[in-house]
Motif scaffolding. Structure first.
Motif, PDB file in Angstrom:
ATOM      1  N   ASP A 177       0.801  -1.228   0.000  1.00  0.00           N
ATOM      2  CA  ASP A 177       0.000   0.000   0.000  1.00  0.00           C
ATOM      3  C   ASP A 177       0.830   1.273   0.000  1.00  0.00           C
ATOM      4  O   ASP A 177       0.267   2.371  -0.030  1.00  0.00           O
ATOM      5  CB  ASP A 177      -0.933  -0.002   1.215  1.00  0.00           C
ATOM      6  N   GLN A 178       2.173   1.146   0.062  1.00  0.00           N
ATOM      7  CA  GLN A 178       3.037   2.313   0.040  1.00  0.00           C
ATOM      8  C   GLN A 178       4.047   2.170  -1.097  1.00  0.00           C
ATOM      9  O   GLN A 178       4.552   1.076  -1.353  1.00  0.00           O
ATOM     10  CB  GLN A 178       3.794   2.457   1.378  1.00  0.00           C
ATOM     11  N   ALA A 179       4.336   3.267  -1.763  1.00  0.00           N
ATOM     12  CA  ALA A 179       5.339   3.248  -2.827  1.00  0.00           C
ATOM     13  C   ALA A 179       6.730   3.050  -2.230  1.00  0.00           C
ATOM     14  O   ALA A 179       6.980   3.349  -1.051  1.00  0.00           O
ATOM     15  CB  ALA A 179       5.296   4.545  -3.615  1.00  0.00           C
ATOM     16  N   CYS A 180       7.639   2.534  -3.042  1.00  0.00           N
ATOM     17  CA  CYS A 180       9.028   2.357  -2.615  1.00  0.00           C
ATOM     18  C   CYS A 180       9.921   2.526  -3.840  1.00  0.00           C
ATOM     19  O   CYS A 180       9.454   2.829  -4.946  1.00  0.00           O
ATOM     20  CB  CYS A 180       9.240   0.990  -1.952  1.00  0.00           C
ATOM     21  N   VAL A 181      11.217   2.324  -3.676  1.00  0.00           N
ATOM     22  CA  VAL A 181      12.164   2.542  -4.765  1.00  0.00           C
ATOM     23  C   VAL A 181      11.840   1.672  -5.975  1.00  0.00           C
ATOM     24  O   VAL A 181      12.082   2.067  -7.127  1.00  0.00           O
ATOM     25  CB  VAL A 181      13.613   2.316  -4.275  1.00  0.00           C
ATOM     26  N   ALA A 182      11.264   0.486  -5.760  1.00  0.00           N
ATOM     27  CA  ALA A 182      10.909  -0.385  -6.883  1.00  0.00           C
ATOM     28  C   ALA A 182       9.870   0.261  -7.789  1.00  0.00           C
ATOM     29  O   ALA A 182       9.920   0.110  -9.016  1.00  0.00           O
ATOM     30  CB  ALA A 182      10.392  -1.722  -6.354  1.00  0.00           C
ATOM     31  N   ASP A 183       8.930   0.983  -7.205  1.00  0.00           N
ATOM     32  CA  ASP A 183       7.912   1.660  -8.008  1.00  0.00           C
ATOM     33  C   ASP A 183       8.529   2.732  -8.897  1.00  0.00           C
ATOM     34  O   ASP A 183       8.202   2.834 -10.083  1.00  0.00           O
ATOM     35  CB  ASP A 183       6.869   2.294  -7.085  1.00  0.00           C
TER      36      ASP A 183
END
Length: 311
Positions: A177-183
């Motif tokens: 539910d949270q963005a991270c570096v992969a996104d």
């Protein structure tokens, strides 16, 4: 001065990744425009030879490659996290795949004939030829080779189809539910395709992917102000490089702090940067170098994708 300074140009996919990570963190920064092709004398004054885009500067410390920029931004502001607790390896691994594999597919799709025609519509022939020659030189001497457009188009449905399946089922972002570096790493490759109307059709038929792209774009670029390259170089010259922490890390290559070394990317843009080894750990290599214009600077590289050699 310890403000964040990003050296970039608008059309660069990796710069878009960095700009969005700055927006995700809600950080203020200064924007220095650099040329899309060589020569880049102002950038090289800071990096010592590294030419890829973007580069982030904090005083007299120069950060190369968005993989390392992401880690430095995490240290600048811990939340929201680019490397969420308990998912650090997954986030970094997915980002690495996107930066290397998905990005090369996005480039190949852009560089098919209709994509090139649209991207350079109205540009002088000399400029187009100069750009193509620059990119040929960029890939000279490294392990990476340009992916054939037909192969990229053939493989594209597998790459995007996997994203569509996961995003349609598992949540708003790649790891929940949270963005991270992969996104951000996956997004910038798709942004490069979406930004070219002649090839943007490659994203049609994937509604979950397009909705996710909009969620990433909504993070924006944060708050930034324009800065001239000469001012950024002056800031570097007047600043003192940051002190590096003590570490018990054992150099895999047997290098010692204070040793003269060179560092270079292994895949493309392999120009060597020479200097004195300052620091190594599992993720980072730092060297110091003197420049007539920028003074004493420290240049930071990610360990993965780069090599260190005795000078």
């Amino acid at each position: 001065m310890t403000d964040l300074i990003l050296h970039h140009y608008p059309q660069s996919p990796f710069a878009e990744k960095a700009r969005l990570m700055l927006g995700f963190k809600g950080l203020a920064w200064h924007s220095v425009m650099i040329p899309a092709v060589m020569p880049k004398p102002d950038l090289i004054a800071l990096t010592g030879g590294y030419r890829r885009t973007p580069v982030m500067q904090i005083g007299a410390d120069i950060y190369c490659d968005t993989a390392l920029i992401a880690r430095r931004l995490e240290r600048e502001k811990a939340t929201p996290a680019l490397f969420p607790e308990g998912k650090e390896a997954a986030a970094a691994g997915l980002a690495q795949f996107a930066d290397q594999v998905l990005f090369q597919h996005g480039v190949a799709i852009n560089f098919q004939p209709k994509g090139l025609a649209a991207r350079f519509a109205g540009a002088p022939e000399a400029m187009v030829q100069g750009f193509m020659a620059d990119r040929k030189a960029l890939f000279s001497g490294g392990t990476a080779s340009r992916l054939d457009s037909a192969v990229a188009l053939s493989q594209w449905p597998a790459l995007i189809g996997r994203l569509e399946t996961q995003l349609d089922r598992d949540g708003e972002f790649l790891l929940g539910d949270q963005a991270c570096v992969a996104d951000f790493a996956h997004y910038h490759a798709l942004w490069f395709v979406a930004s070219n109307k002649a090839v943007a059709e490659a994203l049609e038929g994937y509604p979950a992917v397009k909705a996710w792209m909009q969620r990433i774009a909504d993070f924006g670029h944060g708050s930034f102000t324009a800065m001239e390259a000469a001012d950024a170089i002056k800031i570097a010259k007047e600043a003192t490089p940051e002190s590096m922490p003590a570490t018990d890390f054992v150099s895999p290559g047997g290098f010692a702090a204070g040793q003269q070394v060179t560092v270079s990317a292994v895949d493309y843009g392999t120009e060597e940067v020479a200097g004195k080894l300052v620091f190594e750990d599992a993720e980072e290599i730092v060297i110091s170098r003197e420049d007539e214009r920028a003074g004493l600077v420290q240049v930071h590289f990610p360990r993965f994708g780069f090599k260190i050699s005795a000078a």
